[in-house]
Design an enzyme around this catalytic site. Structure first.
Site, PDB file in Angstrom:
ATOM      1  N   TYR A 102       0.851  -1.198   0.000  1.00  0.00           N
ATOM      2  CA  TYR A 102       0.000   0.000   0.000  1.00  0.00           C
ATOM      3  C   TYR A 102       0.883   1.244   0.000  1.00  0.00           C
ATOM      4  O   TYR A 102       1.828   1.344   0.789  1.00  0.00           O
ATOM      5  CB  TYR A 102      -0.891   0.024   1.256  1.00  0.00           C
ATOM      6  N   GLU A 190      -3.385   7.332  -4.374  1.00  0.00           N
ATOM      7  CA  GLU A 190      -3.226   6.048  -3.673  1.00  0.00           C
ATOM      8  C   GLU A 190      -3.002   4.891  -4.645  1.00  0.00           C
ATOM      9  O   GLU A 190      -3.698   4.797  -5.657  1.00  0.00           O
ATOM     10  CB  GLU A 190      -4.499   5.787  -2.844  1.00  0.00           C
TER      11      GLU A 190
END
Ligand code: GDP
Ligand code: MN
Length: 377
Positions: A102, A190
């Protein structure tokens, strides 16, 4: 403002961030044609909607042949994901995954900075990781005068990878993502997941971006990607009429002058056990057309059972407001009960004018909200 994964990936490509290439498709036929262009057996069919968690909702499926791909495309098109109907899919080359990570840049209000967030727990819901195992998320505050220089990018990349070849790829991605984040006035960029493939390539297979609405005036290309929801359309329309309007999910419609008073009115409704249907600041003036427009806006929400009008007469006099309301309601045909609280300059005169009308009158805010909550039941 949010954009779709395929749009975010287009921006990633412009900045040199590696992604798995794909084609946007609006129909199963589109997908069949696109499949022929993908020089690879395994593909991923991905719902394109302006919300996350598509995988969990069944909106991301792998396929290894035309039949499987066609089935997934047919199932996913038209699917409902968190209230969004899927009207397009991304058909992309599926990558083999060795590990998922992530990575994101986000504007952080606490540190008043951009925050780089990294985790080895990629691919899953990051909020869950943050709740259950917050120590698994690394946060790096970015100094805007320095940005992300080589040493910092490497330091960050080492939090995820050990092998120097992988670290170099990740560090470069982190720098490019930061550049993109700043240059596009993003509030979120993201990658979840950023993956490592078995042949040691680091690739973004998902892309999520949110932009600062207040910067859209200087981001015309991004502004062009805006797809307002029904609610946003309504809020935008309200803005052009000089209102500040936010739709909520309660049943008490609020018409208030002043943002602070409007916030307080919503708090009071909650305090007395009710639920506001909206935030609405109609601004100054007692202009009847403004009241009519505001009422139309409130009544377009079918959940509204009561309207609470809370007006503070400062420069605007309460007797003017009362006359405005009377004139307005001659033109508005509604059976919905209306509670009015007027206070401030000429309030006695104002209330006198409204006596004998169909309105429920109140002197204090407490009295007004109590009445509104009662009537909504
Ligand atoms: P999201 O659920 O909306 O965040 O959609 P993602 O694009 O992140 O996909 C969800 C999950 O599907 C990922 O975490 C992966 O596990 C899986 N997935 C997506 N693309 C691929 C791919 O190209 N190959 C493989 N093997 N899995 C994928
Ligand atoms: Mn994802």
């Amino acid at each position: 403002m949010k954009i779709h994964e395929y749009q975010a990936k287009d921006i990633f490509v412009k900045y040199g961030i590696p992604i798995n290439p794909g084609y946007l498709c609006h129909s199963v036929d589109d997908a069949i044609k696109a499949y022929e262009k993908i020089d690879h057996g395994l593909v991923v069919v991905k719902a394109q909607v302006l919300t996350g968690g598509r995988g969990k909702a069944g909106g991301v499926k792998l396929a290894k042949d035309t039949v499987g791909m066609r089935n997934h495309a047919a199932n996913i098109l038209g699917m409902d994901i968190k209230g969004y109907t899927v009207d397009r899919i991304l058909l992309a080359k599926a990558e083999d995954i060795e590990a998922e990570y992530y990575v994101s840049y986000v504007i952080d209000r606490n540190t008043k900075s951009t925050l780089l967030m990294l985790s080895k727990e990629g691919g899953v819901d990051i909020e869950e990781v943050a709740n259950a195992t917050p120590e698994k998320i690394h946060k790096i505050v970015i100094d805007p005068t320095i940005g992300v220089p080589d040493f910092l990018a490497r330091q960050a990349a080492f939090l995820l990878f050990d092998d120097i070849k992988q670290v170099r790829q990740a560090a470069s991605i982190l720098q490019k993502l930061y550049k993109l984040f700043v240059e596009t006035d993003a509030s979120l960029a993201e990658i979840n997941p950023l993956i490592l493939t078995p042949d040691e390539k680091v690739i973004a297979i998902d892309a999520k971006m949110t932009f600062d609405d207040n910067a859209l005036y200087r981001q015309m290309k991004i502004n062009d990607l805006f797809e307002p929801t029904e609610e946003e359309r309504k809020e935008q329309k309200a803005k052009t009429k000089g209102f500040s309007y936010v739709q909520l999910d309660g049943d008490i419609g609020c018409m208030v002058n002043g943002a602070g008073l409007a916030m307080t009115t919503m708090d009071m409704i909650k305090l007395y056990g009710g639920n506001p249907a909206n935030f609405l600041d109609i601004g100054g003036s007692s202009n009847p057309t403004k009241v009519i427009e505001a009422m139309k806006l409130l009544l377009s929400d079918k959940d509204v059972k009561v309207v609470l009008i809370n007006i503070f007469g400062g420069i605007t006099r309460c007797d003017d407001v009362a006359n405005g309301l009377l004139a307005a309601f001659k033109q508005i045909d509604t059976n919905i009960p209306i509670v009015i609280r007027l206070t401030g300059t000429n309030e006695v005169e104002g209330r006198e004018l409204l006596k004998g009308s169909k309105f429920h009158l109140a002197e204090t805010m407490g009295d007004a909200t109590r009445q509104a909550v009662e009537l909504a039941k």
